[in-house]
Each structure stands twice: as structure tokens, then as C-alpha cells.
Design a protein around this motif. Structure first.
Motif, short mmCIF file in Angstrom:
data_model
loop_
_atom_site.label_atom_id
_atom_site.label_comp_id
_atom_site.label_asym_id
_atom_site.label_seq_id
_atom_site.Cartn_x
_atom_site.Cartn_y
_atom_site.Cartn_z
N PHE A 29 0.82 -1.21 0.00
CA PHE A 29 0.00 0.00 0.00
C PHE A 29 0.85 1.27 0.00
O PHE A 29 0.38 2.33 -0.40
CB PHE A 29 -0.91 0.01 1.23
CG PHE A 29 -2.18 -0.78 1.05
CD1 PHE A 29 -2.62 -1.16 -0.20
CD2 PHE A 29 -2.94 -1.13 2.15
CE1 PHE A 29 -3.80 -1.88 -0.37
CE2 PHE A 29 -4.12 -1.85 2.00
CZ PHE A 29 -4.54 -2.23 0.74
N ASN A 30 2.08 1.18 0.47
CA ASN A 30 2.94 2.36 0.48
C ASN A 30 3.34 2.76 -0.92
O ASN A 30 3.74 3.89 -1.16
CB ASN A 30 4.19 2.09 1.32
CG ASN A 30 4.17 2.83 2.64
OD1 ASN A 30 3.51 3.85 2.75
ND2 ASN A 30 4.87 2.32 3.62
N ILE A 31 3.30 1.80 -1.85
CA ILE A 31 3.75 2.05 -3.22
C ILE A 31 2.57 2.10 -4.17
O ILE A 31 2.44 3.02 -4.99
CB ILE A 31 4.74 0.95 -3.67
CG1 ILE A 31 5.96 0.95 -2.75
CG2 ILE A 31 5.16 1.15 -5.12
CD1 ILE A 31 6.89 -0.22 -2.97
N GLN A 32 1.68 1.14 -4.07
CA GLN A 32 0.55 1.03 -4.98
C GLN A 32 -0.62 1.85 -4.44
O GLN A 32 -1.47 1.35 -3.73
CB GLN A 32 0.15 -0.44 -5.16
CG GLN A 32 1.22 -1.24 -5.89
CD GLN A 32 0.93 -2.73 -5.87
OE1 GLN A 32 1.69 -3.50 -5.31
NE2 GLN A 32 -0.17 -3.14 -6.46
N ASP A 86 7.74 6.69 6.81
CA ASP A 86 7.50 5.82 5.66
C ASP A 86 6.15 5.12 5.70
O ASP A 86 5.84 4.34 4.79
CB ASP A 86 8.61 4.76 5.57
CG ASP A 86 9.99 5.36 5.41
OD1 ASP A 86 10.11 6.37 4.69
OD2 ASP A 86 10.94 4.85 6.02
N ALA A 87 5.36 5.36 6.72
CA ALA A 87 4.06 4.69 6.84
C ALA A 87 3.07 5.63 7.51
O ALA A 87 3.10 5.78 8.73
CB ALA A 87 4.20 3.39 7.62
N THR A 88 2.22 6.26 6.73
CA THR A 88 1.26 7.22 7.27
C THR A 88 -0.14 6.61 7.24
O THR A 88 -0.45 5.72 6.45
CB THR A 88 1.25 8.52 6.47
OG1 THR A 88 0.80 8.25 5.13
CG2 THR A 88 2.65 9.13 6.42
N GLU A 133 -2.84 8.10 6.21
CA GLU A 133 -3.50 8.46 4.96
C GLU A 133 -3.15 7.48 3.84
O GLU A 133 -4.02 7.04 3.09
CB GLU A 133 -3.10 9.88 4.55
CG GLU A 133 -3.75 10.38 3.27
CD GLU A 133 -5.23 10.72 3.44
OE1 GLU A 133 -5.89 11.00 2.43
OE2 GLU A 133 -5.73 10.71 4.59
N ARG A 134 -1.89 7.09 3.79
CA ARG A 134 -1.47 6.21 2.70
C ARG A 134 -1.88 4.76 2.95
O ARG A 134 -2.40 4.10 2.04
CB ARG A 134 0.05 6.30 2.52
CG ARG A 134 0.60 5.36 1.47
CD ARG A 134 1.93 5.82 0.93
NE ARG A 134 1.77 7.00 0.10
CZ ARG A 134 2.70 7.44 -0.75
NH1 ARG A 134 3.84 6.80 -0.87
NH2 ARG A 134 2.51 8.51 -1.48
N LEU A 135 -1.65 4.26 4.15
CA LEU A 135 -1.91 2.84 4.41
C LEU A 135 -3.37 2.54 4.70
O LEU A 135 -3.84 1.43 4.45
CB LEU A 135 -1.05 2.35 5.58
CG LEU A 135 0.46 2.29 5.32
CD1 LEU A 135 1.18 1.72 6.52
CD2 LEU A 135 0.78 1.45 4.10
N HIS A 136 -4.10 3.51 5.25
CA HIS A 136 -5.50 3.27 5.60
C HIS A 136 -6.47 3.75 4.52
O HIS A 136 -7.61 3.30 4.49
CB HIS A 136 -5.85 3.94 6.92
CG HIS A 136 -5.22 3.31 8.11
ND1 HIS A 136 -5.30 3.85 9.39
CD2 HIS A 136 -4.50 2.17 8.25
CE1 HIS A 136 -4.65 3.07 10.23
NE2 HIS A 136 -4.15 2.06 9.56
N TYR A 137 -6.02 4.68 3.66
CA TYR A 137 -6.97 5.23 2.68
C TYR A 137 -6.48 5.14 1.23
O TYR A 137 -7.11 4.48 0.40
CB TYR A 137 -7.32 6.67 3.03
CG TYR A 137 -8.18 7.32 1.97
CD1 TYR A 137 -9.49 6.89 1.78
CD2 TYR A 137 -7.69 8.34 1.15
CE1 TYR A 137 -10.29 7.46 0.79
CE2 TYR A 137 -8.49 8.92 0.17
CZ TYR A 137 -9.78 8.47 -0.01
OH TYR A 137 -10.56 9.01 -0.99
N GLU A 138 -5.35 5.76 0.92
CA GLU A 138 -4.94 5.84 -0.48
C GLU A 138 -4.66 4.46 -1.08
O GLU A 138 -5.13 4.16 -2.18
CB GLU A 138 -3.69 6.72 -0.60
CG GLU A 138 -3.95 8.19 -0.29
CD GLU A 138 -2.68 9.03 -0.38
OE1 GLU A 138 -1.58 8.43 -0.42
OE2 GLU A 138 -2.80 10.26 -0.40
N SER A 191 -8.83 8.27 9.24
CA SER A 191 -8.33 7.62 8.02
C SER A 191 -9.08 6.32 7.76
O SER A 191 -9.40 5.98 6.61
CB SER A 191 -6.83 7.36 8.12
OG SER A 191 -6.52 6.47 9.17
N LYS A 192 -9.38 5.57 8.82
CA LYS A 192 -10.16 4.34 8.67
C LYS A 192 -11.58 4.67 8.19
O LYS A 192 -12.12 4.00 7.29
CB LYS A 192 -10.21 3.59 10.00
CG LYS A 192 -8.94 2.84 10.36
CD LYS A 192 -8.79 1.58 9.53
CE LYS A 192 -7.66 0.70 10.03
NZ LYS A 192 -7.52 -0.54 9.21
#
Length: 432
Positions: free
Chosen positions: A53-56, A88-90, A92-97, A133-134
């Protein structure tokens, strides 16, 4: 009939791993999305694909990549979650984007069975970045895939959980220092019940999408929960020490360790919900999560005792080396060596050689060779004790007990050798 294939991301975490194990036991096949498939163990019924999820995140190229990975799957489970952010792990990015790209890919493939592991508190009253974010991801999923099921677990208790380890460690303390006296309400949930519920939902998918809380049968305060852990493990009740919330908020502003403003805010809000809708959906009866195996508490205590024991023994050897070499009168030390039978010409060599030996033994306790060090320590202490007892017997009667103290040192060293392995028991199991 061909078994259903389920795509699972987050299967290397505490919750995801339990879900994966339950699904495999129930006869499903899994496609696990992991960062590095080459490092994963070969397991029957498991296929690994690379994803992160951090990349895709949300763009067309990444949605296309998710579609390729979801192809041929009958259901999707997102069990990714973090409780603290890092560079490296927010949230917003891991829970939503990242999940949003996955959800869009699942919709394009017309996959209607999608389970989102959200969090209790990710509702209209959400205030923290974690819950917001969830909730943001949950709202997007409802619009994209109306048939999706969103599960909002309360505090999940089970082997391997970081929060469980912390709570077990707290429960071993005879004095419980708790914020606000531990009055915050919790409704702990057994990890086995959550995993069983997910498997049941996959098999008996509801006629329409739902969002349900997942919680245990009892609402308790944090203090009551920890006392229950102690009682069920055979420990006596602990004394409570209430830490003023003003102190906790001051510490939280620094964001140190597990205490920050967000986690404190979530704790003050409480973590309770209605377990009945989940029970009706799955046919399960939620079981009490207020009992931890005694072994869990003992292992939690050992996780602290082991390093404390190691560091204290290391201090004895290193400090002995420093004092003997630089701080104590060399003539006195050499007179003892002479009484022990060391020839005059070798006194200096023996004195400083033993200092180096002691120093090395102490430093080895901070390395992967510490088990070897324990063995040498036992031999050295036993040898020193026997030689001095026979050659310098007056030290046996010394009021400060320079020789008699070797007896507990031998016992503690043996305990360290027995229990202080390579820390493999403290590591998470291999990613799956």
C-alpha cells in the motif's frame, strides 16, 4: 467443488495472520499479498503476490496492477492497519490511499465479497487521525462496493499481538500504574472469534453490505481487565496506582514510546460496541477475552527479566575488569594471585589477562555469542570460587562475602543460560 480463492492483504500482521490460518483450516485457498514473496515459506493452499500500500496508491497504473493480482479471486480481505505513523508509513497512505486503489480494482472485476477490517471508533464521532483515516476508507468502500462488509473490531486479544504483550506485561506488575486509575472502558475481543467470524462471513455472505462492530461480551475498565488477567492466571490482585491525566497529557505531547496525544485520546474515548449484530451475522457467540493463559503472563515477565538479568550480569564482569585493572591497588590483587599459586613471574600477566577475560565475557553478553559466554562464566566463577576457598580460606569469612556472593551469581548465570536464548521466542513468526 473448487475451493474459494481469497485475496488477503495484511496477512503478515497480528489480525491478518489469524484470519489466514483460520481460512486455511476451513479449506479456502489464499493469495497473500506481501512485500517480498521470495522470503515467504511454501505453504499448501497459499500463493504469494507482491504488493504494498505504500507504493501502490491511487492512480490508474496501480489500479491495473491490483486487477492483475485480484484476477481469479472470489473474495478480498483488507487487514492492513497501523496504530502509529512513521515517515514511511502514514495513516493516509496505508489506511486510505492504498486501499482505495484496491477497492477500485475489486469493483472493476465485479468482486462483491470484500471485507474491510476497520476499527471501533471509526464512526461519525471519530477525531483522531487513525480513526478518521479508517472512516474515510470505509465511506469510500461503501460507495464503490455496496455489498462490502466493514468490521470494526474493539481491542483484540491473542497470542502475538503487541497490545496483548503490553497488557500481559502490565498485568504481571504487583503495582499497576494506570492513567486515570485505569477507569477507561474496554470491550476486549478474542482474536480467534474475529478470525472465525471472517471465515463465516465468506461462507454465508449477507444479502447486503453492512458495517458492524466486533466486540467481546463484557464491558470492563482497563483496571478490571488487568486484574482479571491476573486472577485467571493465578496471581493475587495488584495494587492500583492512578497516574493523573494531566501528567499523561504532558508526556503525550512529547509523543514518546506508545504514549502520544492520539493514543491517549483514543483511550479516554473508550472502546466499546454492540456485539449482537456480528453474532447474528456469523452465528457465533462471542467468548470472554478476560483470561490470558498463565504462560502468556510469565512470558511477558520474562521478556523484561531476561534483558535485565543479562545486563546486570554483564555489568558485574565489565565492572570487575575495570576496577581490577584501573581502580584497585594492583599489589593487593597480585598478593591474592600469589597465594593462589601463581608464580611471581606471571603475576602481571595473570592479573591483566584475567581483566581482559572478564571484560570479554561481559561484552559477549551483548552479542549473538552470549550463550557461549554464560558457559564460560559458569566455569570461571566455579574455578575462582574453588581456588580461593582452598588457597585463601580467610576470604570465606569476610563480612562482605566476596566469595559467598559467587553462589547466587552461579545460580543467576545458570538461569540466564537456560532462559536467555537467541530471542527467537520474542520475534514474530515468519510472514505469511
Amino acid at each position: 467443488m473448487k475451493p474459494m480463492r481469497i485475496f488477503l492483504i495484511g496477512g503478515t500482521g497480528f489480525i491478518g495472520r489469524a484470519i489466514a490460518e483460520r481460512l486455511l483450516a476451513d479449506g479456502y485457498t489464499l493469495r497473500l499479498c506481501v512485500r517480498d514473496p521470495a522470503r515467504q515459506p511454501a505453504l499448501a493452499g497459499v500463493e504469494y503476490v507482491k504488493g504494498d500500500f505504500n507504493i501502490q496508491i491511487t492512480d490508474e497504473a496501480n489500479e491495473s496492477a491490483w486487477r492483475d493480482q485480484l484476477a481469479g479471486c472470489d473474495a478480498v480481505i483488507n487487514a492492513v492497519g497501523i496504530i502509529r505513523e512513521s515517515k514511511d508509513a502514514t495513516f493516509e497512505r496505508l489506511h486510505y490511499e492504498g486501499p482505495l486503489a484496491l477497492f477500485r480494482a475489486a469493483r472493476s472485476l465485479k468482486i462483491r465479497r470484500l471485507i474491510q477490517i476497520s476499527a471501533l471508533g471509526a464512526d461519525e464521532h471519530a477525531e483522531t487521525k487513525y480513526h478518521l483515516s479508517k472512516r474515510k476508507a470505509d465511506e469510500a468502500l461503501r460507495k464503490l462496493i455496496p455489498s462490502a462488509v466493514i468490521l470494526r473490531p474493539s481491542l483484540v486479544i491473542g497470542p502475538g499481538g503487541k497490545s496483548t504483550k503490553l497488557l500481559a506485561l502490565l498485568a504481571t506488575l504487583p503495582l499497576l500504574p494506570l492513567p486515570g486509575g485505569g477507569r477507561f472502558l474496554l470491550q476486549p475481543l478474542r482474536i480467534e472469534d474475529l478470525a472465525a467470524g471472517v471465515s463465516s462471513l465468506i461462507a454465508k455472505w449477507p444479502s447486503r453490505g453492512v458495517t458492524v462492530d466486533v466486540a467481546g461480551p463484557e464491558v470492563v475498565t482497563m483496571a478490571q481487565m488487568l486484574q482479571s488477567f491476573r486472577r485467571n492466571a493465578g496471581f493475587a490482585a495488584a495494587y492500583l496506582i492512578g497516574i493523573p491525566m494531566s501528567w499523561m497529557r504532558a508526556v503525550a505531547r512529547w509523543g514518546t514510546g506508545i504514549v502520544n496525544e492520539e493514543t491517549l485520546q483514543m483511550l479516554e474515548r473508550g472502546n466499546t460496541g454492540d456485539a449482537r449484530p456480528f453474532e447474528r451475522l456469523t452465528g457465533l457467540t462471542m467468548r470472554s477475552a478476560l483470561a490470558l493463559p498463565a504462560g502468556t503472563l510469565y512470558e511477558a515477565a520474562l521478556s523484561v527479566i531476561r534483558p535485565m538479568l543479562r545486563y546486570s550480569i554483564a555489568f558485574v564482569w565489565i565492572w570487575t575488569a575495570i576496577v581490577t585493572a584501573f581502580l584497585y591497588e594492583p599489589a593487593i590483587s597480585m598478593s591474592w594471585l600469589k597465594q593462589s599459586g601463581v608464580p611471581d613471574g606471571l603475576l602481571v600477566l595473570f592479573l591483566y589477562g584475567s581483566c581482559l577475560f572478564d571484560l570479554v565475557l561481559g561484552l559477549m553478553l551483548f552479542s549473538r555469542y552470549r550463550r557461549i559466554s554464560y558457559g564460560f562464566q559458569l566455569a570461571a566463577v566455579a574455578f575462582y570460587t574453588l581456588v580461593i576457598a582452598f588457597r585463601i580460606p580467610e576470604l570465606l569469612l569476610h563480612p562482605l562475602g566476596p566469595i559467598s556472593k559467587n553462589i547466587p551469581l552461579l545460580v543467576l548465570t545458570a538461569v540466564g543460560w537456560l532462559f536467555d536464548g537467541d530471542d527467537s521466542s520474542d520475534r514474530l513468526r515468519p510472514e505469511r
